[in-house]
Design a protein around this motif. Structure first.
Motif, PDB file in Angstrom:
ATOM      1  N   PHE A   1      17.708   2.852   1.944  1.00 23.74           N
ATOM      2  CA  PHE A   1      17.583   1.390   2.001  1.00 23.74           C
ATOM      3  C   PHE A   1      16.233   0.996   1.428  1.00 23.74           C
ATOM      4  O   PHE A   1      15.192   1.499   1.854  1.00 23.74           O
ATOM      5  N   ILE A   2      16.257   0.090   0.458  1.00 28.28           N
ATOM      6  CA  ILE A   2      14.999  -0.442  -0.088  1.00 28.28           C
ATOM      7  C   ILE A   2      14.709  -1.761   0.610  1.00 28.28           C
ATOM      8  O   ILE A   2      15.478  -2.722   0.513  1.00 28.28           O
TER       9      ILE A   2
ATOM     10  N   LYS B   1       7.932  -3.957   3.267  1.00 29.49           N
ATOM     11  CA  LYS B   1       8.422  -4.343   1.939  1.00 29.49           C
ATOM     12  C   LYS B   1       7.993  -3.330   0.873  1.00 29.49           C
ATOM     13  O   LYS B   1       6.894  -2.789   0.939  1.00 29.49           O
TER      14      LYS B   1
ATOM     15  N   GLN C   1      17.908  -4.396  -0.383  1.00 27.44           N
ATOM     16  CA  GLN C   1      17.955  -5.629   0.423  1.00 27.44           C
ATOM     17  C   GLN C   1      17.947  -6.836  -0.518  1.00 27.44           C
ATOM     18  O   GLN C   1      17.039  -6.953  -1.357  1.00 27.44           O
ATOM     19  N   ASN C   2      18.921  -7.693  -0.359  1.00 33.39           N
ATOM     20  CA  ASN C   2      18.983  -8.815  -1.302  1.00 33.39           C
ATOM     21  C   ASN C   2      18.115  -9.997  -0.885  1.00 33.39           C
ATOM     22  O   ASN C   2      17.884 -10.902  -1.668  1.00 33.39           O
ATOM     23  N   GLU C   3      17.604  -9.969   0.328  1.00 32.15           N
ATOM     24  CA  GLU C   3      16.568 -10.944   0.676  1.00 32.15           C
ATOM     25  C   GLU C   3      15.225 -10.343   0.284  1.00 32.15           C
ATOM     26  O   GLU C   3      15.033  -9.142   0.428  1.00 32.15           O
ATOM     27  N   TYR C   4      14.346 -11.155  -0.177  1.00 34.39           N
ATOM     28  CA  TYR C   4      13.016 -10.635  -0.509  1.00 34.39           C
ATOM     29  C   TYR C   4      11.961 -11.696  -0.225  1.00 34.39           C
ATOM     30  O   TYR C   4      12.245 -12.895  -0.211  1.00 34.39           O
ATOM     31  N   SER C   5      10.783 -11.212   0.023  1.00 29.26           N
ATOM     32  CA  SER C   5       9.684 -12.142   0.304  1.00 29.26           C
ATOM     33  C   SER C   5       8.745 -12.192  -0.896  1.00 29.26           C
ATOM     34  O   SER C   5       8.609 -11.212  -1.627  1.00 29.26           O
ATOM     35  N   VAL C   6       8.117 -13.344  -1.045  1.00 30.37           N
ATOM     36  CA  VAL C   6       7.111 -13.493  -2.099  1.00 30.37           C
ATOM     37  C   VAL C   6       5.782 -13.799  -1.411  1.00 30.37           C
ATOM     38  O   VAL C   6       5.700 -14.702  -0.574  1.00 30.37           O
ATOM     39  N   VAL C   7       4.775 -13.015  -1.764  1.00 27.30           N
ATOM     40  CA  VAL C   7       3.462 -13.157  -1.133  1.00 27.30           C
ATOM     41  C   VAL C   7       2.507 -13.852  -2.094  1.00 27.30           C
ATOM     42  O   VAL C   7       2.358 -13.421  -3.235  1.00 27.30           O
TER      43      VAL C   7
ATOM     44  N   ASN D   1      12.856  -5.156   1.142  1.00 28.05           N
ATOM     45  CA  ASN D   1      12.170  -6.149   0.309  1.00 28.05           C
ATOM     46  C   ASN D   1      11.513  -7.244   1.135  1.00 28.05           C
ATOM     47  O   ASN D   1      11.080  -8.263   0.584  1.00 28.05           O
ATOM     48  N   LYS D   2      11.469  -7.036   2.440  1.00 27.39           N
ATOM     49  CA  LYS D   2      10.884  -8.065   3.315  1.00 27.39           C
ATOM     50  C   LYS D   2      10.343  -7.373   4.569  1.00 27.39           C
ATOM     51  O   LYS D   2      11.130  -6.832   5.358  1.00 27.39           O
ATOM     52  N   THR D   3       9.028  -7.379   4.730  1.00 29.15           N
ATOM     53  CA  THR D   3       8.447  -6.757   5.931  1.00 29.15           C
ATOM     54  C   THR D   3       8.910  -7.523   7.166  1.00 29.15           C
ATOM     55  O   THR D   3       8.896  -8.749   7.190  1.00 29.15           O
TER      56      THR D   3
ATOM     57  N   GLU E   1       1.540  -8.801   3.386  1.00 32.29           N
ATOM     58  CA  GLU E   1       2.669  -8.733   4.326  1.00 32.29           C
ATOM     59  C   GLU E   1       2.253  -8.263   5.725  1.00 32.29           C
ATOM     60  O   GLU E   1       3.016  -8.408   6.675  1.00 32.29           O
ATOM     61  N   GLN E   2       1.051  -7.718   5.809  1.00 32.15           N
ATOM     62  CA  GLN E   2       0.575  -7.288   7.139  1.00 32.15           C
ATOM     63  C   GLN E   2       0.337  -8.493   8.052  1.00 32.15           C
ATOM     64  O   GLN E   2       0.168  -8.345   9.262  1.00 32.15           O
TER      65      GLN E   2
ATOM     66  N   GLU F   1       0.271  -7.125  -2.313  1.00 36.60           N
ATOM     67  CA  GLU F   1       1.470  -7.610  -1.620  1.00 36.60           C
ATOM     68  C   GLU F   1       1.636  -6.928  -0.249  1.00 36.60           C
ATOM     69  O   GLU F   1       1.933  -7.577   0.750  1.00 36.60           O
TER      70      GLU F   1
ATOM     71  N   ASN G   1       2.884 -10.205  15.176  1.00 36.82           N
ATOM     72  CA  ASN G   1       3.605  -9.564  16.288  1.00 36.82           C
ATOM     73  C   ASN G   1       2.642  -8.867  17.244  1.00 36.82           C
ATOM     74  O   ASN G   1       2.888  -8.810  18.449  1.00 36.82           O
TER      75      ASN G   1
ATOM     76  N   ARG H   1       2.546 -10.473   8.894  1.00 35.96           N
ATOM     77  CA  ARG H   1       3.697 -10.504   9.809  1.00 35.96           C
ATOM     78  C   ARG H   1       3.526  -9.491  10.944  1.00 35.96           C
ATOM     79  O   ARG H   1       3.933  -9.738  12.070  1.00 35.96           O
ATOM     80  N   ILE H   2       2.930  -8.373  10.627  1.00 32.25           N
ATOM     81  CA  ILE H   2       2.697  -7.350  11.667  1.00 32.25           C
ATOM     82  C   ILE H   2       1.656  -7.878  12.655  1.00 32.25           C
ATOM     83  O   ILE H   2       1.818  -7.760  13.876  1.00 32.25           O
TER      84      ILE H   2
ATOM     85  N   ASP I   1      10.464 -16.543   1.952  1.00 34.83           N
ATOM     86  CA  ASP I   1      11.639 -15.669   1.867  1.00 34.83           C
ATOM     87  C   ASP I   1      12.695 -16.246   0.924  1.00 34.83           C
ATOM     88  O   ASP I   1      12.920 -17.460   0.903  1.00 34.83           O
TER      89      ASP I   1
ATOM     90  N   ARG J   1       0.937  -4.404  -6.196  1.00 26.76           N
ATOM     91  CA  ARG J   1       1.729  -3.799  -5.126  1.00 26.76           C
ATOM     92  C   ARG J   1       0.920  -3.710  -3.830  1.00 26.76           C
ATOM     93  O   ARG J   1       1.401  -4.042  -2.749  1.00 26.76           O
TER      94      ARG J   1
END
Lengths: 302, 158
Positions: free
Chosen positions: B121-122, B70, A273-279, B124-126, A214-215, A210, A221, A217-218, A257, A207
């Protein structure tokens, strides 16, 4: 006679406007207080400032990463935190704004773990920085101190700390001091990344790995924003170099994604959220991120 | 005397516009109440806006960008002064889930015409998402304010 009358009218207008100002951005006298002359030493970058402000404003508050760490069951430790006295040596606005972000993230961590006895030292250092940055009007030290010395008020304390941070950030952006606002959010982000990577170093989990990955993406930006100020100051140039070094180690992180066809709403009404990312991030790559983050954070706080 | 009259008119107009602005957003007391009524969730941010609609098709309210992480369960709550809450709606969306066609979530169900004060809201994508607070379709006619609260519920269990 006429001059006297006009003078009285002007006085009435000014008095009326002062009373009304209590309602600006919130409504009452205990809201944001404006101090005239606070716009001194402005050095904003006149480039797509609306978009830049939008990005800066969107960044997570100081408390969020700490809340995630606590929720992962990680015990509290002061070793992740900056010694609050260290900011006493900061002389430039650059260092002070960055330090304010870093201490705000640490304060968020202490708040989340309800470590009220240790909060006071951080409040004292933050007060010094806010006063020196002419942001003291957004940091009600006495009220925060009162809340910090009572264990029952942790929710109010957290609320007030987060509000103070948001008000300072908003004031900087609205008064052509976006360079300092960018430093504030960078300080928060770097310290939050430092916190989560240090925790992952000692208590690794999928966890956390992951979340760290995902940072990327931050950072993607944040970096373009900081580059806008690169040529305005040598300190900014150096900070951008640090962030670019960090970007290099984050570039190996692969994020893809996907879309899940499962229903979006759980039985308890929670929307998933039904979209999810895989790291995709190997152990070695994660170690590289941890090491680089540690190195950069420790350089920044010197 | 004429100059005095012009000055007076300008002063009154300036004061009128200033007081309108001053009464625009919700008072901090309402923000605090809304932020601390989120049960055990941790307050992260508020979205405070004035609302005023002069024409039925006029777009009102505001939108904000927000980064969500996420693996986190967030709570979005909406508060407004008495008598105004049922007129407004808070919506969470992004570019792939447009505000008007298929947002992730909102406090008003257009089909059942029912309101809810908050939704979880959960993520799942940052990434960057948008929050808007606007009048419901067909609502609005008086001016008021509304405040949205984003809070941290916890690490998602899904």
């Amino acid at each position: 006679m006429r001059n006297k009358w006009l003078g009285s009218l002007a006085l009435v207008c000014v008095t009326f406007m002062q009373f009304s100002c209590g309602g600006c951005n919130g409504g009452s006298e205990d809201d944001i207080k404006f101090i005239p002359g606070d716009e001194a030493n402005t050095s904003d970058v006149n480039y797509n400032s609306e978009a830049m402000n939008e990005v800066i404003e969107s960044f997570p508050p100081p408390v969020e990463m700490a809340a995630l760490v606590k929720d992962s069951g990680v015990p509290f430790s002061t070793k992740y935190l900056l010694n609050p006295d260290q900011v006493n040596d900061y002389t430039s606005s650059f260092k002070k704004a960055l330090g304010l972000g870093i201490l705000s993230a640490d304060l968020g961590y202490l708040n989340v773990y309800s470590k009220t006895s240790q909060i006071l030292d951080y409040l004292v250092s933050i007060r010094r920085l806010t006063e020196e940055l002419k942001l003291g009007q957004f940091f009600d030290f006495q009220s925060l101190k009162r809340l910090a010395t009572s264990d029952d008020n942790i929710d109010s304390l957290m609320y007030m700390c987060t509000q103070s941070y948001r008000n300072m950030d908003e004031h900087l952006r609205n008064n052509q001091r976006s360079n300092l606002s960018a430093l504030l959010v960078t300080g928060v982000w770097v310290e939050s990344l430092y916190l989560i990577t240090q925790v992952a170093k000692e208590q690794p989990s999928d966890r956390l790995r992951e979340t760290i990955g995902e940072q990327k993406r931050i950072l993607n930006n944040l970096l373009p924003i900081m580059k806008l100020f690169k040529n305005s100051d040598k300190n900014f140039e150096e900070l951008v170099q640090h962030l670019e070094e960090l970007k290099e180690v984050f570039d190996v992180v692969k994020i893809t994604d996907h879309v899940d066809e499962n229903p979006q709403v759980r039985d308890d009404g929670v929307i998933v959220q039904n979209e999810y990312s895989v790291v995709e991030l190997s152990k070695e790559e994660l170690q590289e991120i941890i090491t680089t983050t540690e190195k950069i954070r420790n350089k920044i706080v010197k | 005397m004429k100059r005095l009259f012009i000055f007076l008119v300008l002063a009154v107009l300036a004061l009128a516009s200033f007081t309108d602005k001053a009464n625009a957003q919700c008072k901090q007391q309402l923000v605090y109440q809304c932020a601390t009524q989120t049960e055990k969730a941790i307050y992260l941010r508020d979205f405070n806006t004035k609302l005023k609609r002069d024409a039925p098709d006029e777009e009102t309210g505001m939108k904000w960008t927000v980064v969500l992480n996420k693996g986190t369960q967030y709570r979005f709550s909406l508060c407004a002064p008495d008598g105004f809450q049922e007129q407004v709606v808070l919506t969470l969306y992004d570019t792939e889930h447009p505000e008007n066609s298929k947002p992730y979530g909102c406090t008003y169900d257009k089909v059942t015409k029912s309101d809810r004060k908050s939704f979880d809201f959960i993520c799942n994508k940052t990434g960057m998402y948008y929050i808007s607070i606007r009048f419901k379709p067909g609502e609005g006619g008086k001016k008021g304010c509304a405040v949205g609260i984003l809070s941290f519920v916890g690490k998602s269990k899904s």
